[in-house]
Design a protein around this motif. Sequence first.
Motif, mmCIF file in Angstrom:
data_model
loop_
_atom_site.group_PDB
_atom_site.id
_atom_site.type_symbol
_atom_site.label_atom_id
_atom_site.label_comp_id
_atom_site.label_asym_id
_atom_site.label_seq_id
_atom_site.Cartn_x
_atom_site.Cartn_y
_atom_site.Cartn_z
ATOM 1 N N THR A 199 0.831 -1.200 0.000
ATOM 2 C CA THR A 199 0.000 0.000 0.000
ATOM 3 C C THR A 199 0.861 1.244 0.000
ATOM 4 O O THR A 199 2.033 1.211 0.389
ATOM 5 N N ASP A 200 0.252 2.333 -0.401
ATOM 6 C CA ASP A 200 0.969 3.604 -0.455
ATOM 7 C C ASP A 200 1.399 4.039 0.945
ATOM 8 O O ASP A 200 2.517 4.529 1.133
ATOM 9 N N ARG A 201 0.525 3.832 1.931
ATOM 10 C CA ARG A 201 0.854 4.235 3.312
ATOM 11 C C ARG A 201 2.070 3.460 3.814
ATOM 12 O O ARG A 201 3.000 4.041 4.389
ATOM 13 N N VAL A 202 2.052 2.152 3.580
ATOM 14 C CA VAL A 202 3.169 1.334 4.048
ATOM 15 C C VAL A 202 4.471 1.766 3.367
ATOM 16 O O VAL A 202 5.522 1.899 4.014
ATOM 17 N N ASN A 203 4.417 1.983 2.072
ATOM 18 C CA ASN A 203 5.644 2.352 1.348
ATOM 19 C C ASN A 203 6.177 3.712 1.781
ATOM 20 O O ASN A 203 7.388 3.906 1.899
ATOM 21 N N ARG A 204 5.289 4.668 1.996
ATOM 22 C CA ARG A 204 5.757 5.996 2.422
ATOM 23 C C ARG A 204 6.369 5.915 3.823
ATOM 24 O O ARG A 204 7.410 6.524 4.090
#
Length: 364
Positions: free
Chosen positions: A271-276
């Motif tokens: 997910t975008d949240r995890v990657n950021r």
Amino acid sequence: MRAQAKRLRHEEEEESAFISMTDMTVGFLFIMMILLAFFASQMQEPDAVSRSDYDRVIAERDMWQERAQSRAEVILRLEAEIEALKQQRERLQAEVNDLNTALEVQRAKVTELTSELEAARTRIADLEARIRELLQQVAERDEQIEDLRRQLAELQKIDPLEAYLAQVSQARREVLQRLRDAIRADFPDLQVELSEESDALRFQGEGLFASGRSDLARDRREIVARLAQRLDEVLPCFTLGEASRFDPDCNPGFVMIEAVQIEGHTDDVGTDRVNRNLSAARANSTFFAMTQAAEQVMQHQNLKRQPVLSVAAYGPDRPVASNETPEGRATNRRIDLRFIMVTPQDTDGIEVIREALESVEDQR
């Protein structure tokens, strides 16, 4: 040639005259023989002819015999001369034939050379026309060259701001190359490269971190520590602050670093949240490991007196390879050490930077 022909005709006429004289002489002798035979037939008795007549006839006979002998000698001489002249004539005719043959050969050569001459004249005319055309083109090119030289002269008028920005770009490239070469020498197996814009050092994420983790692997902390030490050796000549050691020899362009960002990047898996969060955590882990290994690195300041070392996290937003392959995703999981330089807007800004760096030199 005409003289030879005339001489030949003259010789032929002489030959004809000699032949006529011979015929006349032979005829004359024949007549005399008939007369003698006639006289002999008329003589009946020795005493039939008077002595005076007899003596006269004998004298005439002797005279004619003498003349005939003389003419015969002349005839033989003339025939010998005729034969000699015939041989001369044959030689002259052969020479004439040879000369005629040579003349024909020379005429053929003249014809051939005349054709070649005409062809050469045509070729010369073509070449002269081509030369005139090329000279015209040369003149046109000279005009173009002169125009380009004028344009080049205009372009070569040095813009102080452009010249300074070029020095800024060059100085950043040299600093990054120096850091890259030092890290490669310390860790030959580590994948570290300059970015395409030559504004950042690029480390593959799995070269420093385990997959999906943000804490530095134990055996990779030494890399980050050595990077901090190398960075601390470079920054003093391009920053302000207590640790600044500006010198025109190491920074002849009087350029200054605005920030050195530790950037975290990921691939697009998850997910975008995890990657950021993961990219930010990796950047922060690298930041703290560097400041722990070289505490004085935070003493290097920019023109605003702010520490130049900072962090940034971009998650999957700035890939440098395709995420469609395992190799591309591994390349995108990386840490970048980006150098951001101070870029003044005008020459006054250049002077501000120069004065700030020179003040450091004066305080030493």
